[in-house]
Design an enzyme around this catalytic site. Structure first.
Site, PDB file in Angstrom:
ATOM      1  N   HIS A 310      -6.627   0.441  15.113  1.00  0.00           N
ATOM      2  CA  HIS A 310      -5.755   0.745  13.972  1.00  0.00           C
ATOM      3  C   HIS A 310      -4.829  -0.422  13.640  1.00  0.00           C
ATOM      4  CE1 HIS A 310      -3.987   3.556  11.107  1.00  0.00           C
ATOM      5  NE2 HIS A 310      -2.793   3.117  11.485  1.00  0.00           N
ATOM      6  N   TYR A 345       0.147   4.020 -11.738  1.00  0.00           N
ATOM      7  CA  TYR A 345      -0.115   2.597 -11.530  1.00  0.00           C
ATOM      8  C   TYR A 345      -1.599   2.247 -11.526  1.00  0.00           C
ATOM      9  CZ  TYR A 345       4.782   2.419 -10.134  1.00  0.00           C
ATOM     10  OH  TYR A 345       6.142   2.502 -10.113  1.00  0.00           O
TER      11      TYR A 345
END
Length: 382
Positions: A310, A345
Site C-alpha cells: 500500500h 471537477y
C-alpha cells in the site's frame, strides 16, 4: 383544599411518599419512574414533563427499552452499501469488544459514565488504542442512529478524541527505488508494481482489473471493480470502495510499454481476462502475491525494509503532488472525495490528470536514462 393540577396527578401513598402520573401525547397513562419524598418534588417533575411535551422534547420512556445487542446487529444488516469486509469487521468488533459489556443493556440505560468505564477497561486490559478507537466509533455510530430514531435524547458517547487514531507516517519510495523494486520482483509482477506506484490504484483495484479496463492505446485505466478477501479466505469481486473510486486514471507513457509486454506475456486475449493473476493463472490473492513476489526480500534489497504494498499508492500520491497537482486533482486520481466533488471537477480533472501522468513519465524517463548511462547519483532537479 389543594388546587387541582392542570396536567398530571399526584397522590400520597400509604408509605408517605408521593406518586406522580400523567397522560402522554398518545393517551397512555404513565407513572413517574420512582416516587417522591414530597408533593413539591412530584409537582416539579410533572411540570418538567409538561414542558417537554409542549416543546417537542418529550421522548417515550419505553422507546429506549431495546437491548443494544439486537439493535446493533440489525443496524449492521440495514446499513446500505456496506462492503463485505466492513460487515465482518463490525460484527467482529461487536463480539470482541462490545458484547460482554452492552449486549443485554437497554439503550436508554447507557450513560456517559458507563461508556467511559467501558473504554477505560479496554485500554487497561491491553487493547490497542487503534482497536479501542474502532470499537468506540462503532458504538458512537449505532447510538447516533438511536438518537435519530428518537430512542434517546443525546448520544452518551462524548469522550473527546476517543474515536481518533494516529498512525505513523508511511515511507515514500523514490522513482529510482520503485523502478529498482519492479526489476527485482518476478517479471509477471513488474507491471503491477509500476501501475501501483504511478497510477495510485489500490491492491484490490489492481487485482480486479481486466483487459477491457485498459484503453486501446494503454493511455488510461478504468477502475470498475475491486477484489476483496473475506475472513474465511474466499474472494469476491465488488464495486469500488466509493462512488469516487470508480474512475479513469491516465497511465504515464513511460510505463505503457511495460504494460504492453505484460499483456502479451501473461494475459489471455479476451476482454474479461484478469490482468494480474498468480503463477498458475488464479485470482491474485494478496497472500499469494506476497509469497510469489518474494516481497520481503525484494523490498529489503531495494533499500525499503518494512515497505508495504500500500506504500506504493502513498508513494504515487506523493509523487503526483510533487507535479503541482491541486487537491481536487489528487482526490480524483486517488479515488477520494464525494461524488458531487468528482462531478464538479470531472472535465478539468481529466486534463490535469494527463498533465500529472506526463510529469511522472518525465521523472521515470530521466531516472531510466541515468541508469542506462551508469549514473547512481540523484539527478539535479534544476
Amino acid at each position: 383544599m389543594s388546587k387541582k393540577r392542570r396536567f398530571g396527578r399526584v397522590r400520597k401513598l400509604p408509605s408517605g411518599r408521593f406518586q406522580a402520573r400523567y397522560q402522554d401525547p398518545d393517551g397512555v397513562d404513565r407513572p413517574a419512574p420512582s416516587t417522591f419524598a414530597t408533593k413539591t418534588d412530584a409537582d416539579r417533575w410533572l411540570n418538567k414533563i409538561e414542558a417537554d411535551i409542549l416543546s417537542g422534547e418529550w421522548r417515550n420512556p419505553d422507546a429506549g427499552r431495546i437491548a443494544l445487542g439486537g439493535y446493533l446487529l440489525t443496524w449492521i444488516d440495514h446499513r446500505p452499501n456496506l462492503r463485505p469486509r466492513t460487515v465482518q469487521l463490525y460484527r467482529w468488533l461487536y463480539k470482541r469488544y462490545l458484547a460482554n459489556e452492552f449486549s443485554g443493556v437497554m439503550i436508554a440505560d447507557i450513560t456517559p459514565s458507563r461508556v467511559r468505564a467501558w473504554r477505560a477497561g479496554l485500554l487497561a486490559e491491553g487493547t490497542s488504542a487503534t482497536m479501542a478507537a474502532k470499537a468506540y466509533r462503532l458504538l458512537h455510530a449505532v447510538l447516533n442512529t438511536a438518537l435519530d430514531d428518537e430512542l434517546i435524547r443525546r448520544n452518551p458517547c462524548r469522550i473527546r478524541g476517543a474515536g481518533e487514531t494516529h498512525t505513523p507516517e508511511r515511507p515514500v519510495a523514490t522513482v529510482v527505488q520503485v523502478l529498482d523494486l519492479a526489476g527485482r520482483v518476478p517479471a509477471r509482477f513488474r507491471a503491477l508494481i509500476l501501475l501501483a506506484a504511478f497510477t495510485g490504484l489500490r491492491y484490490g483495484e489492481l487485482a480486479a482489473l481486466r483487459r477491457a479496463d485498459l484503453s486501446q492505446g494503454l493511455d488510461t485505466v478504468t477502475v470498475r471493480a475491486t477484489l476483496t478477501t473475506l475472513n474465511d479466505g474466499s474472494v469476491i469481486f465488488g464495486p469500488p470502495k466509493s462512488t469516487a473510486g470508480r474512475r479513469t486514471v491516465t497511465v504515464p507513457s513511460a510505463i505503457r510499454e511495460d504494460i504492453r509486454l505484460h499483456l502479451r506475456d501473461y494475459v489471455a486475449d479476451t476482454a474479461d481476462a484478469l490482468i494480474f493473476t498468480g503463477a498458475k493463472g488464479a485470482v491474485l490473492r494478496r497472500s499469494g502475491f506476497q509469497t510469489q513476489s518474494r516481497w520481503t526480500q525484494s523490498v529489503t534489497e531495494a533499500g525499503l525494509p518494512g515497505f508495504h504494498f500500500h506504500d506504493l499508492r502513498h508513494t504515487g500520491n506523493t509523487l503526483a503532488a510533487g507535479t503541482g497537482a491541486s487537491l481536487a486533482d489528487l482526490m480524483a486520481r486517488m479515488g477520494h472525495g464525494s461524488a458531487r466533488a468528482a462531478l464538479i471537477y470531472q472535465h478539468a480533472i481529466q486534463q490535469r490528470d494527463t498533465m500529472i501522468a506526463d510529469a511522472l513519465s518525465l521523472s521515470i524517463d530521466v531516472e531510466r536514462d541515468r541508469a542506462r548511462n551508469g549514473h547512481d547519483q540523484p539527478s539535479d532537479p534544476s
